[in-house]
Design a protein around this motif. Structure first.
Motif, PDB file in Angstrom:
ATOM      1  N   THR A 256      68.673   1.721  23.261  1.00  0.00           N
ATOM      2  CA  THR A 256      67.579   0.814  23.222  1.00  0.00           C
ATOM      3  C   THR A 256      67.044   1.037  24.931  1.00  0.00           C
ATOM      4  O   THR A 256      67.936   0.533  25.955  1.00  0.00           O
ATOM      5  CB  THR A 256      67.688  -0.748  23.216  1.00  0.00           C
ATOM      6  N   ARG A 257      65.785   1.639  24.932  1.00  0.00           N
ATOM      7  CA  ARG A 257      65.294   1.697  26.238  1.00  0.00           C
ATOM      8  C   ARG A 257      64.369   0.945  26.940  1.00  0.00           C
ATOM      9  O   ARG A 257      63.511   0.728  26.080  1.00  0.00           O
ATOM     10  CB  ARG A 257      64.796   3.563  26.424  1.00  0.00           C
TER      11      ARG A 257
ATOM     12  N   GLN B 211      74.673  -3.562  27.527  1.00  0.00           N
ATOM     13  CA  GLN B 211      74.451  -2.050  28.284  1.00  0.00           C
ATOM     14  C   GLN B 211      75.983  -1.554  28.763  1.00  0.00           C
ATOM     15  O   GLN B 211      76.478  -2.313  29.414  1.00  0.00           O
ATOM     16  CB  GLN B 211      73.418  -2.134  29.416  1.00  0.00           C
ATOM     17  N   PRO B 212      76.386  -0.424  28.283  1.00  0.00           N
ATOM     18  CA  PRO B 212      77.771  -0.074  28.435  1.00  0.00           C
ATOM     19  C   PRO B 212      78.342   0.511  29.652  1.00  0.00           C
ATOM     20  O   PRO B 212      78.781   1.684  29.919  1.00  0.00           O
ATOM     21  CB  PRO B 212      77.964   1.144  27.231  1.00  0.00           C
TER      22      PRO B 212
ATOM     23  N   THR C 172      71.406  -0.441  26.051  1.00  0.00           N
ATOM     24  CA  THR C 172      72.215  -0.812  25.079  1.00  0.00           C
ATOM     25  C   THR C 172      72.088   0.430  23.997  1.00  0.00           C
ATOM     26  O   THR C 172      71.237   0.873  23.750  1.00  0.00           O
ATOM     27  CB  THR C 172      71.551  -1.988  24.457  1.00  0.00           C
ATOM     28  N   THR C 173      73.417   0.843  23.519  1.00  0.00           N
ATOM     29  CA  THR C 173      73.680   1.846  22.876  1.00  0.00           C
ATOM     30  C   THR C 173      74.375   1.557  21.519  1.00  0.00           C
ATOM     31  O   THR C 173      75.746   1.217  21.950  1.00  0.00           O
ATOM     32  CB  THR C 173      74.421   2.957  23.592  1.00  0.00           C
TER      33      THR C 173
ATOM     34  N   GLY D 150      65.418   6.363  19.579  1.00  0.00           N
ATOM     35  CA  GLY D 150      65.971   5.349  20.004  1.00  0.00           C
ATOM     36  C   GLY D 150      65.141   4.089  20.097  1.00  0.00           C
ATOM     37  O   GLY D 150      63.872   4.288  19.787  1.00  0.00           O
ATOM     38  N   ASN D 151      65.351   2.807  20.016  1.00  0.00           N
ATOM     39  CA  ASN D 151      64.375   1.811  20.218  1.00  0.00           C
ATOM     40  C   ASN D 151      63.913   1.812  21.605  1.00  0.00           C
ATOM     41  O   ASN D 151      64.475   2.448  22.492  1.00  0.00           O
ATOM     42  CB  ASN D 151      65.330   0.477  19.876  1.00  0.00           C
TER      43      ASN D 151
END
Length: 394
Positions: A76-77, A54-55, A151-152, A108-109
């Motif tokens: 990713t949510r 996660q950035p 997470t992107t 998004g996932n």
């Protein structure tokens, strides 16, 4: 404004990213990581894998006269089974160091987390687009801060003018490690997590190794801190060791020494600030582990409880009070031979008076207003003249 046909498409590469220690190439583009591949290979813990990908603090940085910017990304949510949807991650766009606009993306996932069953399920989704318009029509430095809790994977930038890498500049680099509070849990947006706010006020570049649930004195994290070029280093130690009930006092002291020894192997004279936990009433005198109370999950309210027994301190179980005493002792001992080592009691960032005004909503994590207060406090306590990270110490 150019027509859409004349826009410039630029693949996202490592050269456009700041705040990431590694980049993984995926079928969609690049995935920023906040721990290097060697560190990730040494631990199979799913919580760590999620946190470091996660950035938090990671941003795209470039120079352009573009007035419109689009970013194709695959986030990713997280969704918690039985709970209302979480807010979508926010992207903060800065122009020449000032927040200009915010946006959310599409697609998004979905990572479905069932806290009661202890299971997760990933539901794949499509790459989406984040759009920013109305930027000033002049050459400028642009930063896009990525959502701290999603997470992107990054695919493409589309702009209505060409882009080029922004110059590095001469600001000092601050490398920070901590728990989910440093990671940015419940902050309003990625540039409003307390380390980002403090970095802005202190005039430094942030590399944030705040790892939700994973500030556990892992040797590979110490090596990442050792091997990452930085002018200033801070490590915030304590809450995750208690709420995971990971170790006892006998192991804690040597583990802290080992963690600091490893950092000093590569950064022997870099200002190094050890920060003890902020106030957390449920664990001040009661050991972990922590456990979620899911009785109000359907209304979106999760609270955590301390499951230990205060009497267990006698057998070496850790509480936040015990950890603060031990960290202060260790820093006093080591500072006799290490004049660049400093200690900050976390309660100076968030203490009893703050809790009375701004209680922790879930008993563990601060809200957005508290992130701002902590960032402002840290800037005063760390970056002001005479403080550990003051410019004259550089």
């Amino acid at each position: 404004m150019h027509t859409k046909d004349n826009w410039v498409t630029t693949p996202v590469t490592a050269g456009l990213l700041r705040g990431a220690l590694d980049v993984e190439h995926t079928e969609h583009g690049v995935l920023p990581h906040r721990l290097p591949a060697r560190a990730r290979a040494q631990c199979a813990d799913a919580q760590l894998a999620m946190a470091e990908s996660q950035p938090s603090g990671v941003r795209l940085v470039f120079r352009s006269r573009a007035t419109a910017v689009e970013l194709d990304a695959l986030p990713t949510r997280r969704v918690y089974a039985g709970a209302p949807p979480r807010p979508e991650g926010v992207y903060d766009l800065f122009v020449d160091g000032r927040l200009a606009c915010q946006a959310t993306g599409t697609g998004g996932n979905t990572l479905v987390i069932d806290m009661a069953a202890g299971t997760t399920e990933t539901r794949p989704g499509a790459v989406g687009t984040v759009r920013f318009t109305g930027l000033p029509d002049r050459v400028k430095d642009i930063e896009i801060w990525l959502p701290q809790g999603e997470t992107t994977e990054l695919a493409l930038l589309r702009t209505d003018a060409a882009i080029e890498p922004a110059p590095e500049g001469d600001r000092r680099v601050w490398l920070h490690h901590g728990s989910s509070i440093s990671h940015g849990s419940d902050a309003a947006s990625p540039s409003n997590i307390w380390p980002a706010l403090a970095a802005s006020l202190g005039g430094v570049e942030l590399i944030n190794l705040g790892l939700g649930g994973s500030a556990l004195l892992d040797p590979f994290t110490a090596r990442a801190l050792r091997d990452t070029p930085a002018d200033l280093i801070s490590v915030k130690i304590g809450i995750n060791l208690v709420n995971t009930d990971l170790m006892r006092l006998r192991a804690f002291g040597p583990a802290v020494h080992g963690f600091l020894d490893t950092i000093r192997e590569g950064r022997p004279s870099t200002p190094l600030l050890v920060i003890s936990p902020v106030l957390c009433p449920i664990h001040e005198d009661t050991p972990g582990p922590s456990a979620p109370d899911l009785s109000n999950l359907s209304s979106g309210k999760i609270k955590f409880e301390a499951m230990g027994d205060p009497a267990e301190r006698a057998s070496g179980k850790l509480t936040l009070g015990v950890i603060r005493e031990e960290l202060a002792r260790i820093v006093r001992q080591r500072s006799a031979d290490d004049p660049h080592l400093y200690y900050l009691d976390g309660r100076e960032l968030y203490g009893e008076a703050d809790h009375a005004e701004l209680p922790l909503p879930d008993q563990l994590h601060p809200d957005a207003a508290t992130h701002r207060r902590m960032g402002e406090r840290f800037a005063r306590l760390a970056f002001a003249s005479g403080c550990p990270f003051a410019a004259e110490r550089g």
